[in-house]
Design an enzyme around this catalytic site. Sequence first.
Site, PDB file in Angstrom:
ATOM      1  N   GLU A  11     -14.612  -0.392  -0.298  1.00 17.01           N
ATOM      2  CA  GLU A  11     -13.196  -0.620  -0.017  1.00 17.01           C
ATOM      3  C   GLU A  11     -12.827   0.093   1.279  1.00 17.01           C
ATOM      4  O   GLU A  11     -12.257   1.175   1.284  1.00 17.01           O
ATOM      5  CB  GLU A  11     -12.296  -0.130  -1.160  1.00 17.01           C
ATOM      6  N   HIS A  13     -10.929  -0.514   4.790  1.00 12.17           N
ATOM      7  CA  HIS A  13      -9.913  -1.438   5.284  1.00 12.17           C
ATOM      8  C   HIS A  13      -9.859  -1.522   6.806  1.00 12.17           C
ATOM      9  O   HIS A  13     -10.187  -0.573   7.514  1.00 12.17           O
ATOM     10  CB  HIS A  13      -8.542  -1.008   4.764  1.00 12.17           C
ATOM     11  N   PHE A  28       7.380   3.902   2.180  1.00 13.73           N
ATOM     12  CA  PHE A  28       7.215   5.126   1.412  1.00 13.73           C
ATOM     13  C   PHE A  28       6.295   6.120   2.115  1.00 13.73           C
ATOM     14  O   PHE A  28       6.232   7.283   1.745  1.00 13.73           O
ATOM     15  CB  PHE A  28       6.659   4.818   0.024  1.00 13.73           C
ATOM     16  N   HIS A 163      -7.270  -6.147  -5.172  1.00  8.55           N
ATOM     17  CA  HIS A 163      -6.699  -4.950  -4.569  1.00  8.55           C
ATOM     18  C   HIS A 163      -5.181  -4.985  -4.698  1.00  8.55           C
ATOM     19  O   HIS A 163      -4.581  -6.068  -4.735  1.00  8.55           O
ATOM     20  CB  HIS A 163      -7.102  -4.890  -3.088  1.00  8.55           C
ATOM     21  N   ASP A 281     -11.709   4.064   0.551  1.00  2.00           N
ATOM     22  CA  ASP A 281     -10.316   3.699   0.853  1.00  2.00           C
ATOM     23  C   ASP A 281      -9.927   4.102   2.278  1.00  2.00           C
ATOM     24  O   ASP A 281      -8.770   4.392   2.568  1.00  2.00           O
ATOM     25  CB  ASP A 281      -9.342   4.322  -0.146  1.00  2.00           C
TER      26      ASP A 281
END
Length: 320
Positions: A11, A13, A28, A163, A281
């Site tokens: 994962e 990105h 956020f 995801h 991530d």
Amino acid sequence: MATPASLIALEEHFAAPGLLPEATEVSFFDPDQLVAIERLLPELAEERLRAMDEAGIQIAVLSQTAPGVQGIHNTSEAVTCAHQANNHLQRSLELHPKRFRGFAALALQDVDAACAELSRCVEELGFVGALVNGCSQQRFLDDSGFAPFWRTLERLKVPLYLHPGIPAESPRSRLPQLEGATWAWTADTAEHALRLVVSGVFERHPDAQVILGHMGETLPFLLWRLDSRFAVTRYASQLQGRPSEVIRRHIHITTSGVCDPAPLRCAIETMGIDRVLFATDYPYEDIALAGRWIQNTPLSASEREAIGYQNARQLLKLNT
């Protein structure tokens, strides 16, 4: 212990041109943190490779960051953007064929177009699966209209990485402090995955395989209760087997964004060692920290190898 530069991370990105998240979609985030992330997302060369080397990662499976094409309301625009994003990723794969693999971005706003694009990406471009960022036009993937997509995944024998994306149903009462990856995305993605389980998607598509990030979006820790409470519902007879059995047959999980030995051990015990894979991530989490953690956290040598790279090789059919 896994040797340096042996890890496979699932994962990882990036953002293709035109698909960097809008500020309103990630409001956020602390602004300073967001600036740092936005700088790294488009980069698919020396800086990313250096970070991978420092983390001991040999191969990164790259995927378009959320919300990606799922966040585009106009169907034709989404189809075009998915095609362009995949072509952009392919150029980077060609430049670094030993270091990068790709998950296809798909505009499921048009199911037929998504199936054609997935076939192109796997059969012509050599991608190893697809990553979808949540719902497309607020439709969950248990919708009967997505049956051709599930059949295409089965035919191509590649997994779907489910995801988080923009939650389909964001409760008005949710505190802003719980938006995004803190909690809202986990809750939405866990429910999305459970919809696939209890609605019979995997019974209709027995060869389908799904990957969940973030240590399984809490599901490995709830299997016993899911079985217990589902068994006393009026719907229990509609499912062939317990929810946990369906999950263990059809869902894999990655360690993305969770560098903690306690939930990792729970995931191994509940899901089985062959269902747990490594991910970082990047660039949302510290890639170097993730690499050090998986190489030093309490695991047997065989467990470390399985999670670090062997399970990924098997699931994604990597010849490395």
